[in-house]
Design an enzyme around this catalytic site. Sequence first.
Site, PDB file in Angstrom:
ATOM      1  N   GLU A  31       0.830  -1.197   0.000  1.00  0.00           N
ATOM      2  CA  GLU A  31       0.000   0.000   0.000  1.00  0.00           C
ATOM      3  C   GLU A  31       0.862   1.244   0.000  1.00  0.00           C
ATOM      4  O   GLU A  31       1.964   1.240   0.542  1.00  0.00           O
ATOM      5  CB  GLU A  31      -0.847   0.012   1.279  1.00  0.00           C
ATOM      6  CG  GLU A  31      -1.812  -1.125   1.334  1.00  0.00           C
ATOM      7  CD  GLU A  31      -2.480  -1.226   2.693  1.00  0.00           C
ATOM      8  OE1 GLU A  31      -2.595  -0.192   3.388  1.00  0.00           O
ATOM      9  OE2 GLU A  31      -2.879  -2.339   3.042  1.00  0.00           O
ATOM     10  N   CYS A  34       5.675  -6.935   7.795  1.00  0.00           N
ATOM     11  CA  CYS A  34       6.719  -6.391   8.664  1.00  0.00           C
ATOM     12  C   CYS A  34       7.000  -7.410   9.767  1.00  0.00           C
ATOM     13  O   CYS A  34       6.078  -8.041  10.276  1.00  0.00           O
ATOM     14  CB  CYS A  34       6.279  -5.066   9.284  1.00  0.00           C
ATOM     15  SG  CYS A  34       7.550  -4.329  10.348  1.00  0.00           S
TER      16      CYS A  34
HETATM   17  N1  SAH Z   1       7.981   0.532  10.587  1.00  0.00           N
HETATM   18  C1  SAH Z   1       8.206   1.921  10.705  1.00  0.00           C
HETATM   19  C2  SAH Z   1       7.500   2.737   9.646  1.00  0.00           C
HETATM   20  C3  SAH Z   1       6.114   2.319   9.267  1.00  0.00           C
HETATM   21  S1  SAH Z   1       4.908   2.445  10.539  1.00  0.00           S
HETATM   22  C4  SAH Z   1       7.813   2.416  12.085  1.00  0.00           C
HETATM   23  O1  SAH Z   1       7.206   1.683  12.832  1.00  0.00           O
HETATM   24  O2  SAH Z   1       8.187   3.538  12.400  1.00  0.00           O
HETATM   25  C5  SAH Z   1       4.658   4.205  10.569  1.00  0.00           C
HETATM   26  C6  SAH Z   1       3.909   4.719  11.770  1.00  0.00           C
HETATM   27  O3  SAH Z   1       2.550   4.276  11.762  1.00  0.00           O
HETATM   28  C7  SAH Z   1       4.530   4.248  13.085  1.00  0.00           C
HETATM   29  O4  SAH Z   1       4.773   5.301  13.967  1.00  0.00           O
HETATM   30  C8  SAH Z   1       3.446   3.325  13.579  1.00  0.00           C
HETATM   31  O5  SAH Z   1       3.515   3.222  14.929  1.00  0.00           O
HETATM   32  C9  SAH Z   1       2.176   3.932  13.060  1.00  0.00           C
HETATM   33  N2  SAH Z   1       1.033   3.003  13.121  1.00  0.00           N
HETATM   34  C10 SAH Z   1       1.002   1.702  12.805  1.00  0.00           C
HETATM   35  N3  SAH Z   1      -0.216   1.173  13.063  1.00  0.00           N
HETATM   36  C11 SAH Z   1      -0.982   2.170  13.531  1.00  0.00           C
HETATM   37  C12 SAH Z   1      -2.339   2.270  13.968  1.00  0.00           C
HETATM   38  N4  SAH Z   1      -3.145   1.204  13.983  1.00  0.00           N
HETATM   39  N5  SAH Z   1      -2.781   3.465  14.405  1.00  0.00           N
HETATM   40  C13 SAH Z   1      -1.977   4.554  14.393  1.00  0.00           C
HETATM   41  N6  SAH Z   1      -0.699   4.518  14.002  1.00  0.00           N
HETATM   42  C14 SAH Z   1      -0.189   3.349  13.568  1.00  0.00           C
HETATM   43 FE1  SF4 Z   2       4.020  -1.697  11.862  1.00  0.00          FE
HETATM   44 FE2  SF4 Z   2       5.708  -1.817  13.907  1.00  0.00          FE
HETATM   45 FE3  SF4 Z   2       6.396  -2.755  11.506  1.00  0.00          FE
HETATM   46 FE4  SF4 Z   2       6.200  -0.107  11.883  1.00  0.00          FE
HETATM   47  S1  SF4 Z   2       7.643  -1.527  12.881  1.00  0.00           S
HETATM   48  S2  SF4 Z   2       5.357  -1.303  10.167  1.00  0.00           S
HETATM   49  S3  SF4 Z   2       4.476  -0.048  13.316  1.00  0.00           S
HETATM   50  S4  SF4 Z   2       4.795  -3.597  12.828  1.00  0.00           S
END
Ligand code: SAH
Ligand code: SF4
Length: 355
Positions: free
Chosen positions: A96, A116
Amino acid sequence: MAPRGEGASGAGSLAGLSTKEIESLVDPPYRARQVFRWVHVRGAVSYEAMTDVPKALREALAARLPVRSSRVIETHRSEDGTVKLLVGLSDGERVECVLIPEGDRRTACISTQVGCGVGCVFCASGAKGVVRNLEAFEIVEQVLWLRDAAAPADGPSGPQARLTNIVVMGMGEPLHNVANLVRALRIVQDPEGIDLGSRRITVSTSGPLRGFEELLASGLRVNLAISLHAPTDEMRRRLVPRGGTGTVADLLDMARRWFETTGRDVTFEYVLLGGINDRDEDARALARLAGPHRNVNLIPMNPVSFAPDLKSPAPERVARFEEILRKAGVVVHARRQRGDDVAAACGQLRLSRAP
Ligand code: SAH
Ligand code: SF4
């Protein structure tokens, strides 16, 4: 797991080649730049569109590799202008990416992995583990598809809208795929192409230490956002089970080193989970850790169907949490939720379409 394509060449599509690499396929060099501009400035999706490139050259290139390897499977336009794409990769996997327009900004949010491996409890991207790393060309192509989605309606070879920012906040942990990430970002930074400066690019990470060292060594000087989510080691282990980082103190150290090396401030991201990490004492502990003048982004959790027990705090709780941080001198932003109606928190769309 051996991620496919770690450090591999980007030769899966023309979109993944730098001008130098196109020069090695095309003569004379100005033709390479012309082809590069067709892909990255004029947004050509086929060789036929490149009308001022000699036909024989176009046919020779077409025999070697496609202009883009992926395709858009679904487009979801939200009422607030957010556009979310489900992109099909050549092996049938899907990722996505999201276009977020806001005033004069057009921000592309892109993915770096299918799935991930970190497994944050609130995140749809990690709900089924990691499938594979994205290749550099698959990362670049998301940027191109999103720019098409932002473009005026006169077609792919018409004038292209400019993207103003990129956030690497889609599916996957970017620092588990550093080589391909860096390669892709260098292509979108090329002044003859999409031309996005380092200050306009933000990489968000859960903070795996080895990947961080690789990113530092790469010389890429983008903005860094560290996904902290918890003020204590115990809580962080619970929320970010395979973060690949020792402790909260290690993440603070990472932020310090990034600042010292790049001169760029780091933003800490903190997803607020009702009744879990949103108490006053969590806010006070976070304020102590961050210290004055640090940037903290508060993100009220987007609900995900696979974890029905997790929810966003009530708006008053978010406001209270924010106030405690602000009073302590922290520079805090409470992020507005966007594109809820198109499942804009990355990973949700792919998950909902999973077999
Ligand atoms: N893996 C990296 C980048 C992708 S996730 C990381 O974790 O930083 C990007 C952001 O989206 C992160 O801060 C993550 O915590 C947030 N995120 C993931 N799932 C979410 C959800 N259900 N509600 C709000 N933020 C979310
Ligand atoms: Fe989602 Fe955590 Fe992976 Fe970021 S590190 S993509 S929040 S599982």
